[in-house]
Design a protein around this motif. Structure first.
Motif, PDB file in Angstrom:
ATOM      1  N   HIS A 170       0.817  -1.217   0.000  1.00 12.50           N
ATOM      2  CA  HIS A 170       0.000   0.000   0.000  1.00 12.50           C
ATOM      3  C   HIS A 170       0.851   1.268   0.000  1.00 12.50           C
ATOM      4  O   HIS A 170       0.318   2.377   0.040  1.00 12.50           O
ATOM      5  N   TRP A 171       2.184   1.087  -0.048  1.00  9.97           N
ATOM      6  CA  TRP A 171       3.063   2.265  -0.075  1.00  9.97           C
ATOM      7  C   TRP A 171       2.931   2.952  -1.431  1.00  9.97           C
ATOM      8  O   TRP A 171       3.006   2.305  -2.484  1.00  9.97           O
ATOM      9  N   PRO A 172       2.737   4.268  -1.465  1.00 10.56           N
ATOM     10  CA  PRO A 172       2.486   4.951  -2.738  1.00 10.56           C
ATOM     11  C   PRO A 172       3.729   5.266  -3.561  1.00 10.56           C
ATOM     12  O   PRO A 172       3.615   5.698  -4.714  1.00 10.56           O
ATOM     13  N   GLY A 173       4.934   5.067  -3.006  1.00  6.16           N
ATOM     14  CA  GLY A 173       6.152   5.385  -3.751  1.00  6.16           C
ATOM     15  C   GLY A 173       6.248   4.573  -5.032  1.00  6.16           C
ATOM     16  O   GLY A 173       5.950   3.378  -5.053  1.00  6.16           O
ATOM     17  N   ARG A 174       6.689   5.209  -6.117  1.00  7.58           N
ATOM     18  CA  ARG A 174       6.765   4.533  -7.426  1.00  7.58           C
ATOM     19  C   ARG A 174       8.210   4.145  -7.721  1.00  7.58           C
ATOM     20  O   ARG A 174       9.035   4.985  -8.078  1.00  7.58           O
ATOM     21  N   VAL A 175       8.504   2.869  -7.563  1.00 14.22           N
ATOM     22  CA  VAL A 175       9.815   2.302  -7.875  1.00 14.22           C
ATOM     23  C   VAL A 175       9.595   1.265  -8.965  1.00 14.22           C
ATOM     24  O   VAL A 175       8.864   0.291  -8.766  1.00 14.22           O
ATOM     25  N   ILE A 176      10.206   1.471 -10.124  1.00 12.65           N
ATOM     26  CA  ILE A 176       9.953   0.605 -11.278  1.00 12.65           C
ATOM     27  C   ILE A 176      11.258   0.009 -11.793  1.00 12.65           C
ATOM     28  O   ILE A 176      12.327   0.599 -11.622  1.00 12.65           O
ATOM     29  N   PRO A 177      11.194  -1.159 -12.422  1.00  8.08           N
ATOM     30  CA  PRO A 177      12.420  -1.770 -12.957  1.00  8.08           C
ATOM     31  C   PRO A 177      12.770  -1.227 -14.332  1.00  8.08           C
ATOM     32  O   PRO A 177      11.929  -0.649 -15.024  1.00  8.08           O
ATOM     33  N   THR A 178      14.011  -1.419 -14.714  1.00  3.70           N
ATOM     34  CA  THR A 178      14.476  -1.149 -16.076  1.00  3.70           C
ATOM     35  C   THR A 178      15.116  -2.435 -16.604  1.00  3.70           C
ATOM     36  O   THR A 178      15.902  -3.071 -15.902  1.00  3.70           O
ATOM     37  N   PHE A 179      14.763  -2.796 -17.810  1.00  2.00           N
ATOM     38  CA  PHE A 179      15.183  -4.066 -18.412  1.00  2.00           C
ATOM     39  C   PHE A 179      16.595  -3.928 -18.973  1.00  2.00           C
ATOM     40  O   PHE A 179      16.809  -3.202 -19.948  1.00  2.00           O
ATOM     41  N   ARG A 180      17.570  -4.619 -18.352  1.00  2.00           N
ATOM     42  CA  ARG A 180      18.953  -4.579 -18.839  1.00  2.00           C
ATOM     43  C   ARG A 180      19.373  -5.989 -19.270  1.00  2.00           C
ATOM     44  O   ARG A 180      19.765  -6.813 -18.436  1.00  2.00           O
ATOM     45  N   PRO A 181      19.317  -6.266 -20.570  1.00  2.00           N
ATOM     46  CA  PRO A 181      19.522  -7.634 -21.043  1.00  2.00           C
ATOM     47  C   PRO A 181      20.918  -7.954 -21.570  1.00  2.00           C
ATOM     48  O   PRO A 181      21.099  -8.983 -22.216  1.00  2.00           O
ATOM     49  N   ASP A 182      21.910  -7.102 -21.310  1.00  7.84           N
ATOM     50  CA  ASP A 182      23.240  -7.322 -21.889  1.00  7.84           C
ATOM     51  C   ASP A 182      23.750  -8.744 -21.656  1.00  7.84           C
ATOM     52  O   ASP A 182      24.381  -9.337 -22.521  1.00  7.84           O
ATOM     53  N   GLY A 183      23.491  -9.287 -20.479  1.00  6.94           N
ATOM     54  CA  GLY A 183      24.009 -10.610 -20.135  1.00  6.94           C
ATOM     55  C   GLY A 183      23.490 -11.724 -21.012  1.00  6.94           C
ATOM     56  O   GLY A 183      24.121 -12.792 -21.098  1.00  6.94           O
ATOM     57  N   VAL A 184      22.337 -11.507 -21.664  1.00  9.51           N
ATOM     58  CA  VAL A 184      21.789 -12.532 -22.556  1.00  9.51           C
ATOM     59  C   VAL A 184      21.793 -12.085 -24.013  1.00  9.51           C
ATOM     60  O   VAL A 184      21.240 -12.757 -24.878  1.00  9.51           O
ATOM     61  N   LEU A 185      22.414 -10.923 -24.292  1.00 10.90           N
ATOM     62  CA  LEU A 185      22.545 -10.438 -25.668  1.00 10.90           C
ATOM     63  C   LEU A 185      23.984 -10.468 -26.160  1.00 10.90           C
ATOM     64  O   LEU A 185      24.233 -10.648 -27.350  1.00 10.90           O
ATOM     65  N   ASP A 186      24.923 -10.264 -25.261  1.00 15.81           N
ATOM     66  CA  ASP A 186      26.330 -10.090 -25.629  1.00 15.81           C
ATOM     67  C   ASP A 186      27.103 -11.382 -25.420  1.00 15.81           C
ATOM     68  O   ASP A 186      27.405 -11.756 -24.279  1.00 15.81           O
ATOM     69  N   PRO A 187      27.461 -12.095 -26.488  1.00 13.82           N
ATOM     70  CA  PRO A 187      28.201 -13.357 -26.337  1.00 13.82           C
ATOM     71  C   PRO A 187      29.585 -13.189 -25.723  1.00 13.82           C
ATOM     72  O   PRO A 187      30.190 -14.184 -25.309  1.00 13.82           O
ATOM     73  N   LEU A 188      30.093 -11.959 -25.669  1.00 15.19           N
ATOM     74  CA  LEU A 188      31.408 -11.745 -25.060  1.00 15.19           C
ATOM     75  C   LEU A 188      31.339 -11.688 -23.532  1.00 15.19           C
ATOM     76  O   LEU A 188      32.375 -11.659 -22.864  1.00 15.19           O
ATOM     77  N   SER A 253      25.690 -20.652 -33.096  1.00 13.06           N
ATOM     78  CA  SER A 253      27.133 -20.642 -32.860  1.00 13.06           C
ATOM     79  C   SER A 253      27.481 -19.938 -31.547  1.00 13.06           C
ATOM     80  O   SER A 253      28.275 -20.448 -30.753  1.00 13.06           O
ATOM     81  N   VAL A 254      26.877 -18.784 -31.306  1.00 16.34           N
ATOM     82  CA  VAL A 254      27.192 -18.077 -30.059  1.00 16.34           C
ATOM     83  C   VAL A 254      26.627 -18.829 -28.859  1.00 16.34           C
ATOM     84  O   VAL A 254      27.219 -18.822 -27.773  1.00 16.34           O
ATOM     85  N   ALA A 255      25.486 -19.483 -29.033  1.00 15.22           N
ATOM     86  CA  ALA A 255      24.897 -20.240 -27.933  1.00 15.22           C
ATOM     87  C   ALA A 255      25.780 -21.417 -27.530  1.00 15.22           C
ATOM     88  O   ALA A 255      25.856 -21.786 -26.351  1.00 15.22           O
ATOM     89  N   LYS A 256      26.468 -22.008 -28.522  1.00 15.45           N
ATOM     90  CA  LYS A 256      27.368 -23.128 -28.245  1.00 15.45           C
ATOM     91  C   LYS A 256      28.746 -22.657 -27.795  1.00 15.45           C
ATOM     92  O   LYS A 256      29.571 -23.468 -27.354  1.00 15.45           O
ATOM     93  N   GLY A 257      29.024 -21.375 -27.920  1.00 15.20           N
ATOM     94  CA  GLY A 257      30.327 -20.857 -27.531  1.00 15.20           C
ATOM     95  C   GLY A 257      31.401 -21.069 -28.566  1.00 15.20           C
ATOM     96  O   GLY A 257      32.599 -21.009 -28.250  1.00 15.20           O
ATOM     97  N   THR A 258      31.010 -21.302 -29.825  1.00 15.26           N
ATOM     98  CA  THR A 258      31.997 -21.565 -30.881  1.00 15.26           C
ATOM     99  C   THR A 258      32.238 -20.363 -31.788  1.00 15.26           C
ATOM    100  O   THR A 258      33.052 -20.437 -32.703  1.00 15.26           O
ATOM    101  N   ALA A 259      31.539 -19.249 -31.540  1.00 11.34           N
ATOM    102  CA  ALA A 259      31.689 -18.064 -32.391  1.00 11.34           C
ATOM    103  C   ALA A 259      33.006 -17.350 -32.096  1.00 11.34           C
ATOM    104  O   ALA A 259      33.521 -17.388 -30.976  1.00 11.34           O
ATOM    105  N   THR A 260      33.541 -16.693 -33.105  1.00  9.27           N
ATOM    106  CA  THR A 260      34.723 -15.861 -32.910  1.00  9.27           C
ATOM    107  C   THR A 260      34.321 -14.556 -32.235  1.00  9.27           C
ATOM    108  O   THR A 260      33.136 -14.227 -32.123  1.00  9.27           O
TER     109      THR A 260
END
Length: 332
Positions: A170-188, A253-260
């Motif tokens: 019931h607390w009225p403060g507005r705290v919202i998330p921000t979507f940061r997907p680097d960990g599942v987008l960047d194969p490096l 290829s990136v999912a298997k870890g074989t990409a350059t």
């Protein structure tokens, strides 16, 4: 001229002084507001979580372990950590860190005496006492600071439990998330394979094809939106976007870890455009943090992990870097 500038600056300041704060990129833990418990101690609040602070101390020869920073289980007496900070307070003269820390000590924590090696213990005790008071709990501070909205930055793999708890409260403060997907987008990312496995688990998608991978990302975005998210956040040191006509084989290829490394860079460049297209679909504002080379100190990276400071800015070519993205979606 000086008087005119001063008067103009003062007029502008006074015109916005009382306006509420809308923070689109607040480095805050949503658990603070969901649980609303006192902050642990002055060192844990002001020193150990702030890489601008501990990087300066480390640069002057103070071991990270002495500051309570290290492998899981590493501990240091918080009072000793605060004493070290106070004894080296002079190092921060002329820095933004000094300006905001002095403001926090004086205005927020109501500490009137200057911070020195001699006053460290007394100030530590004063702050500790205040942190136990109701007016210094996270929600009370949020309200005192006149914050209208605070957006945290959250991994694509976050379960968003604290945000869900806040929305159910019931607390009225507005705290919202921000979507940061680097960990599942960047194969490096060194944890990319493990991150994909976790993404598959929490979305119940096989991720055995590029289409399944995109569907899992859309599901996560939708869950963030349900918790109030209005934006995504992407960090890339050298800005590059590229549209691949058939990204499926490269994804496998990136999912298997074989990409350059070059293939990994091209894949992430493509995924930034996929994220832009998804933003057109679901309305999340796409934020790009380009031009900061992170984790440049390899000794710190190896011993203490990622995001422990040592960020260095790079020259960023926004025109060529965003060319493929803007020519794909820039008219939408």
């Amino acid at each position: 001229m000086t008087g005119t500038l001063s008067t103009t600056a003062e007029r502008l300041y006074l015109s916005m002084k009382e306006l509420p704060i809308v923070s689109p990129h607040g480095h805050c833990d949503p658990s603070w507001f969901a649980q609303n418990q006192p902050f642990a101690n002055p060192a844990a609040l002001l020193v150990t979580p702030d890489h601008y602070v501990f990087r300066m101390l480390y640069a002057q020869g103070i071991p990270m372990a002495d500051l309570g920073i290290g492998a899981p289980g590493a501990e240091a007496d918080p009072r000793e950590v605060f004493r070290l900070f106070a004894a080296h307070w002079h190092l921060f003269l002329g820095t933004p860190t000094r300006l905001w820390m002095e403001y926090v000590l004086r205005e927020t924590l109501q500490i009137s005496q200057p911070l020195t090696a001699q006053t460290a213990d007394a100030i530590y005790d004063d702050i500790s006492e205040r942190l136990q008071q109701a007016e210094f709990l996270p929600r009370a501070l949020f309200e005192r600071f006149n914050i209208e909205t605070l957006a945290t930055t959250d991994s694509a793999l976050d379960d968003l439990a604290h945000h869900k708890s806040l929305r159910a409260s019931h607390w009225p403060g507005r705290v919202i998330p921000t979507f940061r997907p680097d960990g599942v987008l960047d194969p490096l990312d060194p944890n990319f394979a493990a991150n994909l496995a976790q993404l598959a688990k929490i979305t119940d998608h096989s991720l055995d094809s590029f289409d399944s991978y995109l569907a899992a990302l859309r599901m996560r975005r939708a869950e963030f939106i349900d918790c109030g998210a209005t934006a995504t956040d992407h960090a890339i040191d050298i800005l590059h976007t590229e549209w691949l006509a058939d990204p499926g084989p490269l994804y496998l290829s990136v999912a298997k870890g074989t990409a350059t490394q070059e293939e990994a860079r091209r894949f992430y460049g493509h995924m930034l455009i996929e994220m832009a297209q998804m933003s057109i679909e679901d309305g999340l504002v796409m934020q790009l943090h380009a031009g900061s080379r992170r984790n440049t100190n390899r000794t710190i990276l190896d011993r203490f992990g990622r995001d422990m400071g040592a960020d260095i800015p790079l020259t960023t070519d926004w025109v060529n870097g965003l060319d493929a993205l803007l020519n794909r979606v820039g008219n939408s």
